[in-house]
Design an enzyme around this catalytic site. Structure first.
Site, PDB file in Angstrom:
ATOM      1  N   ASP A 202       0.840  -1.200   0.000  1.00 37.34           N
ATOM      2  CA  ASP A 202       0.000   0.000   0.000  1.00 37.34           C
ATOM      3  C   ASP A 202       0.872   1.246   0.000  1.00 37.34           C
ATOM      4  O   ASP A 202       1.987   1.223   0.522  1.00 37.34           O
ATOM      5  CB  ASP A 202      -0.830   0.058   1.290  1.00 37.34           C
ATOM      6  CG  ASP A 202      -2.176  -0.616   1.149  1.00 37.34           C
ATOM      7  OD1 ASP A 202      -2.434  -1.193   0.078  1.00 37.34           O
ATOM      8  OD2 ASP A 202      -2.952  -0.582   2.109  1.00 37.34           O
TER       9      ASP A 202
ATOM     10  N   TYR B 111       1.926   4.739   1.741  1.00 38.21           N
ATOM     11  CA  TYR B 111       1.856   5.200   3.129  1.00 38.21           C
ATOM     12  C   TYR B 111       0.568   5.998   3.315  1.00 38.21           C
ATOM     13  O   TYR B 111       0.138   6.723   2.416  1.00 38.21           O
ATOM     14  CB  TYR B 111       3.048   6.085   3.463  1.00 38.21           C
ATOM     15  CG  TYR B 111       4.383   5.376   3.423  1.00 38.21           C
ATOM     16  CD1 TYR B 111       4.665   4.330   4.302  1.00 38.21           C
ATOM     17  CD2 TYR B 111       5.378   5.761   2.534  1.00 38.21           C
ATOM     18  CE1 TYR B 111       5.901   3.686   4.286  1.00 38.21           C
ATOM     19  CE2 TYR B 111       6.619   5.126   2.509  1.00 38.21           C
ATOM     20  CZ  TYR B 111       6.871   4.087   3.382  1.00 38.21           C
ATOM     21  OH  TYR B 111       8.088   3.460   3.360  1.00 38.21           O
TER      22      TYR B 111
ATOM     23  N   PHE C  12       7.681   2.363  -0.963  1.00 39.77           N
ATOM     24  CA  PHE C  12       8.665   2.554   0.100  1.00 39.77           C
ATOM     25  C   PHE C  12       9.212   3.976   0.173  1.00 39.77           C
ATOM     26  O   PHE C  12       9.920   4.314   1.115  1.00 39.77           O
ATOM     27  CB  PHE C  12       9.839   1.559  -0.023  1.00 39.77           C
ATOM     28  CG  PHE C  12       9.435   0.136   0.212  1.00 39.77           C
ATOM     29  CD1 PHE C  12       9.180  -0.327   1.488  1.00 39.77           C
ATOM     30  CD2 PHE C  12       9.296  -0.744  -0.852  1.00 39.77           C
ATOM     31  CE1 PHE C  12       8.801  -1.650   1.715  1.00 39.77           C
ATOM     32  CE2 PHE C  12       8.914  -2.061  -0.644  1.00 39.77           C
ATOM     33  CZ  PHE C  12       8.669  -2.516   0.637  1.00 39.77           C
TER      34      PHE C  12
ATOM     35  N   HIS D 187      10.386  -9.031   4.838  1.00 41.01           N
ATOM     36  CA  HIS D 187      10.072  -7.617   4.607  1.00 41.01           C
ATOM     37  C   HIS D 187      11.009  -6.742   5.444  1.00 41.01           C
ATOM     38  O   HIS D 187      11.434  -7.138   6.534  1.00 41.01           O
ATOM     39  CB  HIS D 187       8.619  -7.362   5.019  1.00 41.01           C
ATOM     40  CG  HIS D 187       8.056  -6.071   4.547  1.00 41.01           C
ATOM     41  ND1 HIS D 187       8.265  -4.880   5.226  1.00 41.01           N
ATOM     42  CD2 HIS D 187       7.302  -5.765   3.459  1.00 41.01           C
ATOM     43  CE1 HIS D 187       7.651  -3.915   4.573  1.00 41.01           C
ATOM     44  NE2 HIS D 187       7.069  -4.417   3.501  1.00 41.01           N
TER      45      HIS D 187
END
Length: 237
Positions: A80, A82, A93, A203
């Protein structure tokens, strides 16, 4: 959907003129006429009208604008955008200039320095510098409601970004797909691994980075593969 003006279809019952980088528009044209994309467009239009949604409309397709289809060499897959104010900028990211680095991005930077044995030249979080070198920074879901993680999942974005991954896998050769975490691994299940390098690990989130992300060395592995296939390595620093 117009990524530059933020306007969506004036007449939802008719096909959209999607404002997206020309090479991607050509590759993905079939998707824009499908029912799921029409429904997705109506949903996103309503969300931007009635709620605070990120990223800003002009940045929804920013990853595609900065990294044309024929220029992609590496794909990093996020989930998703942020959902905090001023963070999402259309690249997975990444965050806008001047915004504090989120923990996952801090860990990515730590791994770069450890992996390459060098100090970052730039610690800004925008990551446009990677995108312009051919790193497609793709979120599975391209929009999100403010302060509500996952709020735009299951609305059609995943089908659209599956088509993106499928097109890259089928029409390009010798790409590197970097998949961090179980969600990314599942989404990358149909990548043709006889044609491309797939790098998988935990992750970079603080909750999982010490369970296999740190020490996985994705950045040096990516560059070694690119050089092996007579391609220019990425300047991650």
């Amino acid at each position: 959907m117009n990524a530059q003006t933020g306007k969506l279809w004036d007449k939802p019952q008719k096909p959209a003129e999607v404002k997206i980088e020309p090479s991607w528009k050509s590759v993905l044209q079939e998707e824009f006429g499908k029912d799921y994309f029409r429904q997705l467009t109506e949903f996103v239009k309503s969300e931007y009208q009635h709620a605070i949604v990120y990223p800003p409309p002009k940045n929804i397709f920013r990853a595609f604008e900065l990294t044309p289809f024929n220029k992609v060499e590496v794909v990093i897959l996020g989930q998703d955008p942020y959902h905090g104010a001023g963070q999402a900028n259309g690249l997975c990211f990444a965050v806008g200039e001047g915004v504090a680095l989120p923990p996952s991005l801090q860990n990515i930077f730590k791994e770069i320095e450890s992996d390459l044995g060098q100090t970052l030249k730039k610690r800004t979080g925008d990551l446009e510098r990677w995108a312009k070198q051919g790193v497609l920074l793709l979120n599975a879901t391209l929009t999100v409601r403010a302060r509500t993680a996952g709020s735009h999942q299951g609305k059609g974005w995943e089908e659209f970004t599956d088509a993106v991954i499928r097109a890259l896998s089928e029409k390009r050769e010798n790409l590197v797909f970097i998949l961090w975490g179980n969600y990314a691994k599942e989404k990358g299940a149909h990548i043709d691994r006889t044609k491309h390098l797939v790098i998988e690990s935990a992750h970079p989130s603080p909750f999982s980075a010490h369970s296999g992300f740190f020490g996985s060395r994705p950045f040096s592995k990516t560059n070694a593969y690119l050089v092996e296939h007579v391609k220019k390595p990425i300047d991650w620093l």
